[in-house]
Design a protein around this motif. Structure first.
Motif, short mmCIF file in Angstrom:
data_model
loop_
_atom_site.label_atom_id
_atom_site.label_comp_id
_atom_site.label_asym_id
_atom_site.label_seq_id
_atom_site.Cartn_x
_atom_site.Cartn_y
_atom_site.Cartn_z
N GLU A 282 20.11 14.06 -2.40
CA GLU A 282 18.80 13.47 -1.34
C GLU A 282 19.32 12.39 0.13
O GLU A 282 18.66 11.26 0.05
N GLY A 283 19.86 13.16 0.76
CA GLY A 283 20.23 12.26 1.67
C GLY A 283 19.30 13.30 2.73
O GLY A 283 19.36 13.26 4.11
N GLN A 284 18.88 14.37 2.55
CA GLN A 284 17.68 15.30 3.28
C GLN A 284 18.67 15.58 4.49
O GLN A 284 19.88 16.51 4.03
N MET A 285 18.09 16.91 5.40
CA MET A 285 18.64 17.49 6.12
C MET A 285 18.42 17.78 7.51
O MET A 285 18.89 18.47 8.00
N GLY A 286 17.68 17.52 8.18
CA GLY A 286 16.84 17.06 9.48
C GLY A 286 18.24 16.45 10.14
O GLY A 286 18.04 16.42 10.97
N PHE A 329 13.47 16.95 0.03
CA PHE A 329 12.15 16.71 -0.59
C PHE A 329 11.45 16.18 0.42
O PHE A 329 10.13 16.83 0.06
N ARG A 330 11.16 15.63 1.16
CA ARG A 330 10.44 15.02 2.09
C ARG A 330 11.18 15.21 3.45
O ARG A 330 11.75 13.97 4.08
N ASP A 331 11.18 16.66 4.55
CA ASP A 331 11.90 16.59 5.74
C ASP A 331 11.47 17.88 6.13
O ASP A 331 11.85 18.64 6.53
N LYS A 332 10.47 17.19 7.07
CA LYS A 332 9.50 19.03 7.33
C LYS A 332 10.36 19.02 9.04
O LYS A 332 10.37 19.50 9.48
N PHE A 359 7.34 13.91 -8.44
CA PHE A 359 6.28 13.93 -9.45
C PHE A 359 4.97 12.63 -9.34
O PHE A 359 5.44 11.64 -9.31
N PRO A 360 3.61 13.45 -9.93
CA PRO A 360 3.62 14.49 -10.39
C PRO A 360 3.39 16.13 -9.24
O PRO A 360 2.94 16.91 -9.71
N HIS A 361 3.42 15.23 -8.23
CA HIS A 361 3.38 16.38 -6.80
C HIS A 361 3.41 16.68 -6.26
O HIS A 361 3.09 17.60 -5.27
N THR A 362 4.75 17.43 -7.09
CA THR A 362 6.01 17.93 -6.71
C THR A 362 5.54 19.32 -6.60
O THR A 362 6.18 19.53 -4.45
N LYS A 363 4.66 20.35 -6.62
CA LYS A 363 4.49 21.33 -5.76
C LYS A 363 3.25 21.75 -4.99
O LYS A 363 3.99 22.18 -4.10
N ASP A 364 2.67 20.31 -4.76
CA ASP A 364 1.69 20.29 -3.53
C ASP A 364 2.60 19.75 -2.23
O ASP A 364 2.35 20.65 -1.27
N VAL A 365 3.62 19.11 -2.21
CA VAL A 365 4.45 18.23 -1.56
C VAL A 365 5.55 19.99 -0.63
O VAL A 365 5.70 19.75 0.21
N ALA A 366 6.25 20.71 -1.80
CA ALA A 366 6.42 21.75 -1.67
C ALA A 366 5.91 22.37 -0.84
O ALA A 366 6.42 22.81 -0.05
N LEU A 367 4.88 23.04 -0.66
CA LEU A 367 4.13 23.96 -0.98
C LEU A 367 4.16 23.30 0.82
O LEU A 367 3.59 24.15 1.51
#
Length: 399
Positions: A282-286, A329-332, A359-367
């Protein structure tokens, strides 16, 4: 594009009320944690820490009572199913939670709804690396609680999931020999993940520079057990001004992961244990590309006076790319810097059921993040790197 089913390396479980009554030895149950439902008082937040009290006249919440500790479940850690503005720090009971928070069969259903094949879940009441038991006075009961939690995790939470729920176990942080024994006990039944503190000194424990943890790291290397370090596993989150709102803490949540990574890169641990695997959860990566650039620059320019000339023979980034995993999970920004982050180092998470969960929109977020990347890279990010990290057989032929 068709998105592969996700292996989430950071989710969470709300412990069922029967856990310790069912899994602790009978002779210790009256000294172990016990569940209570009662009212919760107003929550105070000061300098990065929460203070909460029981109030019989307050809104109901489910609690654990253990020695002098009164631990409530709050809505932000069981947030799935609530509107964004209702994901508060108010207390919550299991009856009010989505059942997938604590019921493994229901969790699998929610994973199906969320395009997730497999999930690694961190604890809640024990805290992210078992601090609750490390702080207890009665270490006989505390050790039994660690083992009871691990038995429940392996046999009940994960046991009937067909490998979709991946066991993540605790160690008794206060005793290195017992910690090593627990790694081997769990590895013998197929466990390949343990949770650990990103900065042990914040817990009053020896640092990773001291050599104290080397037997633990050796056991993890020997058993191919991944050391998972979640933000907040130092029992404190980064804070700026002591009276800043919690939003400041949430914005800075990656800071301890960044500090921990620098600690490991210059500790010699990854030199001494070249097959040890670390995972930052959960540290993200940017932030990683600059952290590595700075570490390498310090190694080149300042290693003599910086105390690492004879300790770290290669640029620190070499050890990161060889042995360290991050997740997002959110890190453009991290995706835009993916070659520096490492296409073989990045994994994905959904953070179910926390307030940050996709959840429940993980597929959309990932795409939205991976669209435009090649299929091989998408597979690595969504599942392949996690499968390799954890030694899973999810992609084997015939599964």
């Amino acid at each position: 594009m068709e998105l592969p089913r996700i292996v989430s390396v950071d989710d969470h479980v709300i412990e069922p009320a029967h856990l310790f009554a069912s899994w602790l030895p009978a002779r210790l149950r009256d000294r172990g944690p016990r569940p209570v439902t009662t009212g919760i008082g107003e929550l105070a937040y000061t300098g990065g820490k929460y203070v909460v009290t029981m109030d019989p006249d307050g809104p109901p919440a489910d609690w654990w009572i253990y020695e002098d500790l009164a631990f409530p479940y709050k809505r932000n850690i069981a947030a799935v199913g609530f509107d964004r503005d209702d994901m508060t720090l108010d207390g919550i009971t299991r009856q009010e939670m989505r059942p997938g928070c604590w019921d493994p069969a229901e969790r699998l259903k929610d994973m199906d709804l969320n395009h997730v094949e497999a999930s690694l879940c961190f604890p809640t009441f024990p805290r992210f690396c078992g601090q609750t038991f490390a702080e207890a006075r009665d270490k006989e009961v505390a050790l039994a609680c660690v083992r009871a939690y691990n038995d429940w995790m392996v046999e009940e939470w994960c046991g009937d999931s067909g490998g979709r729920l991946i066991p993540l176990c605790l160690i008794p942080l206060w005793d290195i020999a017992l910690a090593v024994a627990e790694i081997h006990r769990n590895a013998a039944r197929g466990v390949r993940a343990v949770t650990f503190s990103e900065i042990p000194t914040h817990l009053g424990l020896p640092s990773i520079h001291s050599g104290h943890w080397d037997p633990f790291f050796a056991a993890c290397q020997e058993t191919d057990t991944v050391v998972n370090m979640h933000i907040g596993s130092s029992s404190q989150m980064p804070a700026a001004s002591p009276d800043a709102p919690v939003a400041v803490q949430a914005t800075l949540s990656f800071n301890n992961a960044m500090a921990s990574l620098a600690d490991f890169l210059f500790s010699g641990v990854l030199v001494r244990f070249p097959r040890l695997k670390l995972a930052y959860s959960e540290g993200q990566m940017g932030w990683i590309p600059y952290a590595l650039e700075r570490a390498d620059d310090v190694w080149r320019e300042h290693r003599a006076w910086g105390g690492v000339r004879d300790l770290i023979p290669e640029p620190p980034s070499a050890y990161y790319y060889r042995q360290v995993f991050c997740c997002f999970f959110r890190d453009k920004h991290g995706i835009a810097s993916l070659d520096a982050v490492g296409r073989d180092n990045a994994t994905f998470e959904t953070d179910y059921p926390h307030v940050d969960s996709t959840f429940p929109h993980t597929k959309d977020v990932a795409l939205d993040h991976v669209r435009g990347l090649d299929d091989e890279t998408v597979h690595k990010l969504m599942r392949g790197n996690a499968i390799r990290m954890l030694g899973l057989d999810l992609d084997r032929p015939g599964r």
